[in-house]
Design a protein around this motif. Structure first.
Motif, PDB file in Angstrom:
ATOM      1  N   LYS A 174       9.724   9.439   4.099  1.00 48.62           N
ATOM      2  CA  LYS A 174      10.380   9.065   2.844  1.00 48.62           C
ATOM      3  C   LYS A 174       9.665   7.845   2.291  1.00 48.62           C
ATOM      4  CE  LYS A 174      14.877  10.603   4.601  1.00 48.62           C
ATOM      5  NZ  LYS A 174      14.356  11.041   5.919  1.00 48.62           N
ATOM      6  N   VAL A 175       9.744   7.664   0.969  1.00 53.68           N
ATOM      7  CA  VAL A 175       9.011   6.549   0.363  1.00 53.68           C
ATOM      8  C   VAL A 175       9.760   6.026  -0.853  1.00 53.68           C
ATOM      9  CG1 VAL A 175       7.603   7.955  -1.223  1.00 53.68           C
ATOM     10  CG2 VAL A 175       6.689   5.808  -0.336  1.00 53.68           C
ATOM     11  N   GLY A 176       9.670   4.709  -1.050  1.00 53.71           N
ATOM     12  CA  GLY A 176      10.176   4.074  -2.255  1.00 53.71           C
ATOM     13  C   GLY A 176       9.006   3.644  -3.118  1.00 53.71           C
ATOM     14  N   ILE A 177       9.118   3.811  -4.429  1.00 50.62           N
ATOM     15  CA  ILE A 177       8.013   3.513  -5.345  1.00 50.62           C
ATOM     16  C   ILE A 177       8.455   2.452  -6.351  1.00 50.62           C
ATOM     17  CG2 ILE A 177       6.376   4.457  -7.007  1.00 50.62           C
ATOM     18  CD1 ILE A 177       6.855   7.206  -5.806  1.00 50.62           C
ATOM     19  N   ASP A 178       7.739   1.356  -6.381  1.00 48.28           N
ATOM     20  CA  ASP A 178       7.962   0.317  -7.386  1.00 48.28           C
ATOM     21  C   ASP A 178       6.777   0.338  -8.345  1.00 48.28           C
ATOM     22  OD1 ASP A 178       9.463  -2.200  -8.316  1.00 48.28           O
ATOM     23  OD2 ASP A 178       7.406  -2.930  -8.055  1.00 48.28           O
ATOM     24  N   VAL A 179       7.042   0.663  -9.610  1.00 46.52           N
ATOM     25  CA  VAL A 179       5.964   0.717 -10.596  1.00 46.52           C
ATOM     26  C   VAL A 179       5.878  -0.604 -11.342  1.00 46.52           C
ATOM     27  CG1 VAL A 179       6.074   3.222 -10.898  1.00 46.52           C
ATOM     28  CG2 VAL A 179       7.519   1.764 -12.310  1.00 46.52           C
ATOM     29  N   GLY A 180       4.684  -0.910 -11.816  1.00 47.79           N
ATOM     30  CA  GLY A 180       4.489  -2.172 -12.513  1.00 47.79           C
ATOM     31  C   GLY A 180       3.305  -2.114 -13.453  1.00 47.79           C
ATOM     32  N   LEU A 181       2.944  -3.270 -13.991  1.00 47.36           N
ATOM     33  CA  LEU A 181       1.827  -3.372 -14.931  1.00 47.36           C
ATOM     34  C   LEU A 181       0.561  -3.868 -14.255  1.00 47.36           C
ATOM     35  CD1 LEU A 181       3.675  -4.913 -18.018  1.00 47.36           C
ATOM     36  CD2 LEU A 181       3.047  -2.529 -17.652  1.00 47.36           C
ATOM     37  N   LYS A 182       0.700  -4.872 -13.383  1.00 46.90           N
ATOM     38  CA  LYS A 182      -0.471  -5.393 -12.683  1.00 46.90           C
ATOM     39  C   LYS A 182      -1.053  -4.315 -11.764  1.00 46.90           C
ATOM     40  CE  LYS A 182      -2.064  -9.254  -9.847  1.00 46.90           C
ATOM     41  NZ  LYS A 182      -1.667 -10.471  -9.103  1.00 46.90           N
ATOM     42  N   GLU A 183      -0.176  -3.712 -10.961  1.00 46.03           N
ATOM     43  CA  GLU A 183      -0.522  -2.553 -10.142  1.00 46.03           C
ATOM     44  C   GLU A 183       0.380  -1.419 -10.570  1.00 46.03           C
ATOM     45  OE1 GLU A 183      -2.024  -3.757  -5.839  1.00 46.03           O
ATOM     46  OE2 GLU A 183      -0.119  -4.728  -6.313  1.00 46.03           O
ATOM     47  N   PHE A 184      -0.202  -0.244 -10.760  1.00 53.83           N
ATOM     48  CA  PHE A 184       0.600   0.855 -11.294  1.00 53.83           C
ATOM     49  C   PHE A 184       1.762   1.191 -10.376  1.00 53.83           C
ATOM     50  CE2 PHE A 184       1.701   5.339 -11.575  1.00 53.83           C
ATOM     51  CZ  PHE A 184       2.026   5.434 -12.922  1.00 53.83           C
ATOM     52  N   ALA A 185       1.512   1.289  -9.068  1.00 57.44           N
ATOM     53  CA  ALA A 185       2.578   1.633  -8.119  1.00 57.44           C
ATOM     54  C   ALA A 185       2.314   0.974  -6.778  1.00 57.44           C
ATOM     55  CB  ALA A 185       2.671   3.151  -7.959  1.00 57.44           C
ATOM     56  N   VAL A 186       3.392   0.460  -6.196  1.00 57.01           N
ATOM     57  CA  VAL A 186       3.360  -0.071  -4.829  1.00 57.01           C
ATOM     58  C   VAL A 186       4.377   0.734  -4.033  1.00 57.01           C
ATOM     59  CG1 VAL A 186       3.730  -2.061  -3.348  1.00 57.01           C
ATOM     60  CG2 VAL A 186       2.689  -2.362  -5.602  1.00 57.01           C
ATOM     61  N   LEU A 187       3.915   1.347  -2.921  1.00 59.41           N
ATOM     62  CA  LEU A 187       4.776   2.203  -2.114  1.00 59.41           C
ATOM     63  C   LEU A 187       5.282   1.455  -0.893  1.00 59.41           C
ATOM     64  CD1 LEU A 187       3.392   4.213  -4.006  1.00 59.41           C
ATOM     65  CD2 LEU A 187       3.192   5.796  -2.103  1.00 59.41           C
ATOM     66  N   SER A 188       6.427   1.901  -0.388  1.00 61.70           N
ATOM     67  CA  SER A 188       7.038   1.242   0.764  1.00 61.70           C
ATOM     68  C   SER A 188       6.239   1.428   2.044  1.00 61.70           C
ATOM     69  CB  SER A 188       8.466   1.762   0.970  1.00 61.70           C
ATOM     70  OG  SER A 188       8.467   3.167   1.143  1.00 61.70           O
ATOM     71  N   ASP A 189       5.284   2.378   2.052  1.00 63.81           N
ATOM     72  CA  ASP A 189       4.432   2.540   3.241  1.00 63.81           C
ATOM     73  C   ASP A 189       3.215   1.621   3.193  1.00 63.81           C
ATOM     74  OD1 ASP A 189       2.844   3.662   1.305  1.00 63.81           O
ATOM     75  OD2 ASP A 189       2.828   5.685   2.148  1.00 63.81           O
TER      76      ASP A 189
END
Length: 357
Positions: A174-189
């Protein structure tokens, strides 16, 4: 399940003229039916049930094009009305402008009137098949197809096929995805995906081409050539963005059974004029849409975090809430309770993952 396959078309001059007629007639019948419905409602207070067949006597040139293109224009108008009555914020149906440089019409497959064979596609009302670049095969029954012409002058066909999609084997990750502007996506893994910024990289070239376009005399051939250069660059940027989002969404779907994403109110975020351009470029909504329909195809689960879930303000270790990350310049979350120091985006992705656990 219905799935669409999009291919590039290479029509000859005669076929291009036929497509132009279909584009124009579909637009005309849509606008004419909409106009008559508005006038009829103003006069009687009742809705008008009109069809394309009623107009062929007064406008005989409508008989020269595919009748299904006109029928589908009626279907689109009815759908626009239904959407308006369902939700007023959608807006009342609008007239289609011929100055808009994207054209399309839809036709249906009736007993094999649409089929692809040996690099050519047969379409209703066309005497000769159109050359098509079928870069990937499909199995299933063709239901309909949409022929379109982009502002760059390229032709495409989107074939809607009823087919079976083989679901992926269930897995435990399972994974959580935090999207942003500096980095498009940071995953919990721990995975990080940089923001490609395709528009920013092409901005200087785009500004140069738009400046050249503004200096050309209206109606001249040179102006049309300059317009095509601008349209081709815009199309290239759009294709780059779509390719990036498709590859990333497919990778995440294949590697995880459950995916947790934020419920971002992008429309409200665009009101921030300092960040609106960057937010539009990054296409979070398109990314979420891709994840949702691919999850449905392949048997994965998408969990949408509540809009009031402060994933970036919570400590992923002890659960303490701190408002320090409301300042976007704060890139490291420091928990005042347990003393945890962690990257704010990675911390948010870990909090999102908890919703799946």
């Amino acid at each position: 399940m219905l799935k669409a396959y999009k291919y590039r078309l290479y029509p000859n001059r005669e076929q291009q003229e036929f497509f132009a007629k279909c584009f124009g007639c579909a637009r005309f019948i849509y606008n004419k039916m909409l106009s008559d419905r508005i006038d009829h409602y103003k006069e009687t207070g009742k809705s008008l049930k009109n069809t394309p067949a009623q107009y062929k006597a007064d406008f005989p040139w409508l008989k020269e094009v595919d009748s299904l293109a006109l029928a589908n224009a009626q279907v689109n108008l009815n759908k626009a009305y239904n959407n308006f009555f369902r939700d007023k914020t959608v807006g009342f149906p609008k007239f289609k402008s011929r100055k808009f440089n994207y054209f399309s019409y839809t036709t249906n497959n009736q007993k094999g009137t649409v089929h692809i064979e040996n690099g050519y596609i047969k379409l209703p009302k066309l005497k000769s098949p159109v050359r098509v670049k079928q870069h990937r095969q499909f199995t299933g029954t063709i239901k309909s197809c949409t022929i379109s012409k982009t502002p760059a002058g390229r032709y495409f066909v989107s074939v809607l096929v009823e087919t079976e999609i083989k679901q992926l084997q269930p897995i435990s990750s399972k994974v959580g995805i935090d999207v942003g502007l500096k980095e498009f996506a940071v995953l919990s893994d721990g995975s990080r995906f940089a923001n490609p910024k395709h528009l920013r990289k092409s901005e200087k070239r785009l500004a140069k081409l738009q400046k050249d376009l503004s200096r050309k005399r209206k109606g001249s051939n040179n102006r049309n050539k300059a317009r095509l250069k601008v349209a081709k660059l815009h199309e290239k940027i759009s294709n780059q963005r779509s390719e990036f989002l498709h590859k990333l969404s497919t990778k995440i779907i294949r590697e995880n059974q459950a995916i947790v994403i934020e419920d971002l109110k992008v429309k409200n975020m665009l009101k921030n004029h300092k960040l609106s351009k960057a937010i539009s470029e990054v296409s979070w909504s398109m990314f979420r849409t891709m994840l949702e329909y691919k999850a449905e195809w392949y048997g994965r689960d998408i969990i949408i975090a509540p809009s009031n879930y402060a994933s970036s303000q919570l400590c992923s270790s002890c659960g303490n809430k701190s408002s320090q990350t409301k300042d976007l310049s704060c890139r490291v979350y420091i928990c005042p309770e347990c003393g945890l120091e962690i990257d704010r985006d990675y911390n948010a992705s870990l909090n999102l993952l908890k919703l799946a656990l």
